[in-house]
Design an enzyme around this catalytic site. Structure first.
Site, PDB file in Angstrom:
ATOM      1  N   SER A   1       0.831  -1.209   0.000  1.00  8.24           N
ATOM      2  CA  SER A   1       0.000   0.000   0.000  1.00  8.24           C
ATOM      3  C   SER A   1       0.861   1.252   0.000  1.00  8.24           C
ATOM      4  CB  SER A   1      -0.922   0.015   1.224  1.00  8.24           C
ATOM      5  OG  SER A   1      -0.163   0.066   2.411  1.00  8.24           O
TER       6      SER A   1
ATOM      7  N   TYR B   1      -2.560   8.368  15.062  1.00  5.91           N
ATOM      8  CA  TYR B   1      -1.360   7.561  14.777  1.00  5.91           C
ATOM      9  C   TYR B   1      -0.570   7.305  16.060  1.00  5.91           C
ATOM     10  CZ  TYR B   1       3.577   6.890  13.778  1.00  5.91           C
ATOM     11  OH  TYR B   1       4.874   6.442  13.811  1.00  5.91           O
TER      12      TYR B   1
ATOM     13  N   LYS C   1       0.284   3.722  18.387  1.00  5.11           N
ATOM     14  CA  LYS C   1       1.581   3.209  18.871  1.00  5.11           C
ATOM     15  C   LYS C   1       1.513   2.955  20.379  1.00  5.11           C
ATOM     16  CE  LYS C   1       3.709   2.947  14.976  1.00  5.11           C
ATOM     17  NZ  LYS C   1       4.030   1.635  14.377  1.00  5.11           N
TER      18      LYS C   1
ATOM     19  N   GLY D   1      -0.192  20.032  15.355  1.00  5.46           N
ATOM     20  CA  GLY D   1       0.187  18.738  15.928  1.00  5.46           C
ATOM     21  C   GLY D   1       1.678  18.538  16.116  1.00  5.46           C
TER      22      GLY D   1
ATOM     23  N   ARG E   1       2.994  23.799  11.867  1.00  9.02           N
ATOM     24  CA  ARG E   1       2.130  22.704  11.426  1.00  9.02           C
ATOM     25  C   ARG E   1       1.354  22.189  12.641  1.00  9.02           C
ATOM     26  NH1 ARG E   1       4.903  17.413   8.685  1.00  9.02           N
ATOM     27  NH2 ARG E   1       5.712  17.115  10.799  1.00  9.02           N
TER      28      ARG E   1
ATOM     29  N   THR F   1       6.925   9.171  19.259  1.00 11.44           N
ATOM     30  CA  THR F   1       5.665   9.906  19.336  1.00 11.44           C
ATOM     31  C   THR F   1       4.912   9.561  20.625  1.00 11.44           C
ATOM     32  OG1 THR F   1       3.756  10.566  18.014  1.00 11.44           O
ATOM     33  CG2 THR F   1       4.219   8.234  18.074  1.00 11.44           C
TER      34      THR F   1
ATOM     35  N   SER G   1       7.489   4.240  18.354  1.00 14.25           N
ATOM     36  CA  SER G   1       7.893   5.592  17.958  1.00 14.25           C
ATOM     37  C   SER G   1       8.044   6.492  19.172  1.00 14.25           C
ATOM     38  CB  SER G   1       6.815   6.163  17.035  1.00 14.25           C
ATOM     39  OG  SER G   1       6.993   7.538  16.860  1.00 14.25           O
TER      40      SER G   1
ATOM     41  N   TYR H   1      11.490   4.537  17.749  1.00 14.70           N
ATOM     42  CA  TYR H   1      12.352   5.286  16.828  1.00 14.70           C
ATOM     43  C   TYR H   1      12.141   6.773  17.009  1.00 14.70           C
ATOM     44  CZ  TYR H   1      11.370   0.948  14.174  1.00 14.70           C
ATOM     45  OH  TYR H   1      11.145  -0.338  13.769  1.00 14.70           O
TER      46      TYR H   1
ATOM     47  N   ASN I   1       7.282  13.926   5.341  1.00 19.36           N
ATOM     48  CA  ASN I   1       8.466  14.024   6.205  1.00 19.36           C
ATOM     49  C   ASN I   1       9.499  14.982   5.641  1.00 19.36           C
ATOM     50  OD1 ASN I   1       7.613  10.762   6.574  1.00 19.36           O
ATOM     51  ND2 ASN I   1       7.868  12.007   8.406  1.00 19.36           N
TER      52      ASN I   1
ATOM     53  N   ASN J   1      13.630  10.077  14.609  1.00 21.37           N
ATOM     54  CA  ASN J   1      13.290  10.365  13.209  1.00 21.37           C
ATOM     55  C   ASN J   1      14.252   9.667  12.247  1.00 21.37           C
ATOM     56  OD1 ASN J   1      11.890  12.455  14.798  1.00 21.37           O
ATOM     57  ND2 ASN J   1      11.329  13.268  12.793  1.00 21.37           N
TER      58      ASN J   1
END
Ligand code: UD1
Length: 343
Positions: free
Chosen positions: A36, A152, A156, A300, A298, A129, A127, A180, A202, A182
């Site tokens: 995908s 997202y 995680k 978020g 941006r 995140t 992540s 991770y 990204n 970046n």
């Protein structure tokens, strides 16, 4: 006899570099991907680098019966590295159900297959995140998890909880979750790298595509953050270094060196780098002037995050080797490779 590692999402960016690192280490690799967000040709790159073409199954892990049939047909798998997931933060805000279905559903199906077919080891692609905007920097593995900033990020966090609960209920199962920071750059051969379909979200692919003339200009999202130059700060880790940490994690579990059934490691360099520093470094190492403008923040985005890597360094015996200059050069060489330009 080579041990077989299943790499889900193995034609993707981090998955393909990990497949190469596993083959280099002497593992037999089976890749599953629904393509995908990646292309079959990635297998050619892996084969050119390693001399071995991994077995490949085009499969969407969201369908539990198909996942079961897959595990049944591949009787001897020693470990799974589960990369397959959707990862665009913005898209997850507009289409959260896609993220909950893909990211949670596939993990549940993989874990059910592992339990049924007696596969004990999983490395999970997590992540940074999960930390959100931490009050304390750098972040360690014990830094409190904050409320996720996007669906997202939430997937995680939930995936880590699913793993923790499943491992607690099944003493045969071990998990290493790798958070991770970046991931950037490409394999030194320039035969595999990040292949964003459409407009990249990204930073680094946007930089290389702008330098290549595919995008008119890079937009720097905000220069009014509370950071040294006002732009956001991240910990950019070379993807080949990142891939090697997966091999170390697999070795660790296969050799029963893991100390707990659920282990979590930060994978970063330990250095925070701003967006403007990324641009300057890219310009310096490639000699390309980058067309960019400062625009609004941006939604978020967090202000700054970088890793405390001491636990991963000491416990895994792993650390990053590449510097940012070489990493950005590798990203540029890869961009030139995919556009058919000679170095
Ligand atoms: C985020 C997540 C990361 C996740 C990744 C998936 C955090 C801290 N990081 O990375 O865990 O795996 O998404 O895609 O939540 N930028 C620009 N212009 C651009 C693109 C990016 O200025 O055109 C800036 C961003 O504002 C940010 C930095 O570059 O400061 C890096 O952005 P990006 O590459 O999208 O990664 P993150 O958002 O940090």
């Amino acid at each position: 006899m080579k041990k077989t590692i299943l790499v889900t999402g193995g034609t993707g960016y981090i998955g393909s570099h990990t497949a190469v690192a596993l083959i280099d280490e002497g593992y037999d690799v089976v890749i599953v991907d629904n393509l995908s967000n990646s292309k079959m040709e990635v297998l050619d790159g892996i084969e050119k680098i390693t001399g071995i073409r991994p077995r490949f199954e085009q499969l969407d892990l969201v369908y539990s019966e198909r996942v079961d049939a897959f595990f049944k047909s591949y009787a001897k798998i020693s470990a799974v590295i589960h990369f397959a997931a959707s990862k665009a933060v913005g898209e997850s805000v507009s289409n959260p159900l896609k993220y909950y279905q893909n990211n949670l559903g596939t993990l549940v199906n993989v874990l059910q297959g592992m339990e049924k077919y007696d596969i004990s080891n999983i490395v999970f692609s997590s992540s940074c995140t999960v930390y959100g905007q931490s009050d304390i920097l750098p972040v360690t593995e014990n830094t409190p998890i904050k409320e996720a900033m996007s669906p997202y990020g939430n997937t995680k966090q939930i995936c880590e909880e699913i793993l923790r609960d499943t491992v607690a209920a099944n003493e045969k199962l071990s998990c290493v979750a790798l958070r991770y920071f970046n991931p950037v750059g490409a394999h030194a051969s320039a035969l595999i790298g990040e292949l964003p379909l459409g407009v990249p979200d990204n930073l680094v692919p946007f930089i290389t595509q702008t330098a290549m003339g595919i995008r008119e200009k890079l937009r720097v999202f905000g220069d009014d953050y509370n950071t040294p130059d006002g732009s956001c700060v991240r910990d950019y880790i070379n993807v080949v270094d990142l891939a090697k940490a997966h091999v170390v994690s697999i070795n660790r579990m296969i050799n029963n060196q893991n100390k707990k059934h659920m282990e979590i490691f930060n994978l970063g360099t330990g250095n925070g780098v701003s967006v403007l520093e990324m641009i300057k470094t890219f310009e310096k190492v490639t000699g390309q002037a980058l067309n960019y403008e400062i625009v609004a923040r941006r939604a978020g985005d967090i202000e700054q995050v970088w890793a405390d890597t001491s636990f991963a360094n000491n416990e895994l015996g792993w650390k990053t080797e590449a510097n940012l200059e070489d990493t950005l050069l590798s990203a540029w060489n890869w961009e030139k490779h995919i556009r058919g330009k000679k170095s």
